[in-house]
Design a protein around this motif. Structure first.
Motif, short mmCIF file in Angstrom:
data_model
loop_
_atom_site.label_atom_id
_atom_site.label_comp_id
_atom_site.label_asym_id
_atom_site.label_seq_id
_atom_site.Cartn_x
_atom_site.Cartn_y
_atom_site.Cartn_z
N ASP A 43 -6.08 10.11 7.64
CA ASP A 43 -5.95 9.31 8.84
C ASP A 43 -7.28 9.41 9.48
OD1 ASP A 43 -5.53 8.17 11.25
OD2 ASP A 43 -4.06 9.86 12.03
N GLN A 101 -10.78 -1.46 11.15
CA GLN A 101 -9.63 -0.61 11.84
C GLN A 101 -8.56 -0.62 10.85
OE1 GLN A 101 -8.25 -1.61 15.85
NE2 GLN A 101 -10.24 -0.18 16.52
N ASN A 102 -8.14 -2.08 10.71
CA ASN A 102 -6.82 -2.20 9.97
C ASN A 102 -6.95 -1.90 8.50
OD1 ASN A 102 -4.79 -3.15 11.77
ND2 ASN A 102 -6.61 -4.29 12.46
N GLN A 147 -6.39 1.89 8.10
CA GLN A 147 -5.39 2.50 8.91
C GLN A 147 -4.44 3.35 8.22
OE1 GLN A 147 -3.33 -0.76 11.16
NE2 GLN A 147 -2.41 -1.55 9.32
#
Lengths: 302, 294
Positions: free
Chosen positions: B149, B124-125, B128
């Motif tokens: 995104d 996720q990070n 991101q």
């Protein structure tokens, strides 16, 4: 490993005599190692960079994380993030819950599974192959199929709110693979060993306990490792049966970490992830070869 | 002697507990769950008979269609990716790195044992865009491209999920297939080399056919695992944005525990079971001939 022996055993003169059959050896000899070296280097970067990045981020302060590029080194090393994750973030409690759910499950799986494997492979009786097939069914059916009845069962027997639902469910779902793997291992142990033992006066139960267990010790260890990683990393069952925050295991706790702790505390969040990842890695590195063999062994057979 | 190994009491003592726990936790609930699919309600409010309504709903529910399609699509792409990446790695281990492969094997295997939730949060990070562009978007920026995104649309989130799953599991398939490749007799390879086969031709005509059985078991193993994908999706996207990355497993979970619809949840679980069995059966039938040959 075994594959490169023939190359070596080939006499040199013999190889030199070869070019007539193939292309000139020089061309591939020069160009390929370069390409392959880049491929291997890239591979290692892809495997390790995310982990390195994660570690570096775990020791950054929030301001450092927000203001500097994500690939930069930490300006100050904030080891306090780890303390915060462990205490305020409750990772300590979650680890404790996980241990208290995993250890009894693992002990039960190994004890029951080894005994069942012995009864199914060494002992002689009608219907044992059918029983083995019944155990195999458990490996095919997705766990979603048993969640709701078990939830009802635990709810009605008042077991919800304890770690028992986890222990029981892990034991039940871990048994099929364990029984199957143990039965396969027992196949390599000659039955005569147990016949001889019983002639010497040991009962069959005693033969199982004192003779067979030491013989399959390595297999038990392998199964234990495979099951450990399955159970420790489980999310579905833990998420379903831990309704209170005090019972959360590491996985569930980590999943809820951002929600509970505020999405803004990046350092402690990454510290929490790191505790999980590097804790698991330490166990893995310690037992490296066994894990690989165990996981793939289980896979081929399962 | 036969009497000792056929001692009924001993068999009962050894097998009984395992069979009891297994039946209580798995066999009985499987049948029970089947019964639930003809009811509505839940364990707190009680159950009432519902006839075939859940099955009718299953056929017309657009969310089920979406989840089923996602599950199949995901399973297909990841299975191909996992097994292909694993096979290429195994070839690399056997034919290029040879004896030096132990270290690389260990490193590539790392992610296999890592907790999925931790890996999900990590990815996720990594991908991101806010509040800080993660390493992936930083890299895109460095190449002069616009940051993406990734989790804003189902299409890009799907690919992050794919990349993560392949990253996580290719080491496992590499070791599995490596074990199969090492088993190829040296004489066969050597005589093929003497006949002038090398590089890709050696792989295509000698290595691939000989490693076919283990390739097939990897395939079946992979399909089975990916159809049941749960942790990774929950940790990475939690099914979003919207429900665009929701597989059947997660939809079943949400229906049952978020909305308390046990009957319908059981029906979805049944669909998942049937899909898993059908796909395994198809793959098994397609490959049976070759499996018995190997």
């Amino acid at each position: 490993m075994a594959v490169d022996t023939p190359l070596k055993s080939t006499p040199r003169g013999h190889r030199r005599g070869l070019p007539a059959a193939g292309r000139p050896p020089r061309r591939r000899g020069r160009a390929r190692p370069w390409v392959m070296r880049v491929v291997v280097a890239l591979l290692l970067v892809v495997e390790t960079y995310p982990l390195v990045w994660m570690f570096l981020t775990s020791v950054k302060s929030n301001a450092d994380y927000l203001n500097n590029p994500s690939w930069s080194l930490p300006t100050t090393w904030e080891w306090g993030n780890y303390t915060e994750a462990w205490t305020t973030g409750n990772i300590g409690l979650y680890v404790q819950n996980s241990v208290m759910a995993v250890v009894p499950s693992l002990a039960l799986i190994l004890l029951l599974g080894t005994a069942a494997g012995f009864a199914l492979q060494i002992m002689v009786w009608k219907g044992r192959s059918l029983t083995l097939v019944v155990f195999l069914v458990g490996m095919m059916v997705p766990p979603q199929m048993i969640l709701l009845p078990l939830f009802t069962l635990y709810f009605q027997t008042g077991l919800s709110g304890t770690l028992w639902p986890l222990i029981l469910t892990y034991t039940g779902t871990g048994l099929p693979l364990t029984v199957f793997m143990m039965a396969t291992y027992y196949k390599t142990v000659p039955r005569e060993l147990f016949e001889a033992a019983t002639i010497d006066g040991a009962g069959i139960l005693r033969a199982f306990w004192t003779i067979s267990l030491p013989v399959v010790r390595n297999a038990v260890l392998t199964v234990a490792l495979v099951q450990f990683f399955f159970i420790w990393n489980d999310l579905l069952i833990a998420l379903t049966f831990t309704n209170s925050q005090d019972l959360r295991t590491v996985q569930v706790g980590l999943l809820n970490f951002t929600a509970d702790f505020g999405a803004t505390q990046y350092g402690p969040l990454f510290a929490a992830i790191c505790i999980n990842v590097f804790g698991t890695l330490a166990i893995y590195l310690f037992l490296n070869q066994k894990v690989m063999k165990g996981l793939t062994g289980g896979a081929v057979k399962g | 002697m036969h009497r000792v190994l056929g001692d009924r009491r001993a068999i009962l003592i050894l097998l009984g507990p395992a069979l009891l726990v297994y039946s209580l936790i798995m066999l009985v609930p499987m049948v029970w769950s089947l019964g639930y699919s003809f009811t509505k309600g839940n364990s707190i409010d009680g159950f009432t008979g519902n006839g075939l309504a859940n099955f009718e709903r299953l056929l017309t529910d657009p969310a089920v269609h979406e989840a089923l399609w996602f599950t199949l699509k995901f399973s297909f792409v990841v299975t191909i990716g996992q097994v292909l990446a694993g096979y290429l790695l195994a070839l690399l281990y056997v034919f290029h790195l040879k004896r030096a492969s132990a270290l690389v094997r260990t490193l590539v295997f790392f992610p296999v044992v890592l907790p999925t939730v931790a890996v999900g949060l990590l990815f996720q990070n990594l991908f991101q865009v806010a509040p800080q562009p993660g390493p992936v978007n930083s890299l895109l920026g460095a190449l002069g491209l616009e940051p993406v995104d990734w989790f804003a649309s189902g299409g890009t989130a799907f690919w992050v999920l794919i990349v993560m799953e392949i990253w996580r599991s290719m080491g496992f398939y590499a070791v599995l297939l490596f074990a199969g490749l090492v088993d190829i007799p040296d004489e066969v390879l050597e005589s093929a080399r003497l006949d002038g086969a090398s590089g890709l031709r050696l792989v295509r005509h000698i290595v691939l056919p000989l490693s076919f059985p283990v390739l097939m078991s990897s395939l079946i193993f992979s399909i089975n695992g990916t159809l049941k994908i749960f942790d990774a999706v929950v940790a990475l996207t939690n099914g979003g944005p919207g429900s665009s990355t929701t597989p059947l497993t997660l939809y079943m979970f949400q229906t049952s525990f978020t909305y308390g619809e046990y009957g319908y949840g059981s029906t979805i679980a049944l669909l998942l079971t049937v899909v898993s069995l059908l796909v395994s059966l198809v793959v098994f039938r397609l490959t049976r001939r070759d499996l018995t040959k190997g």
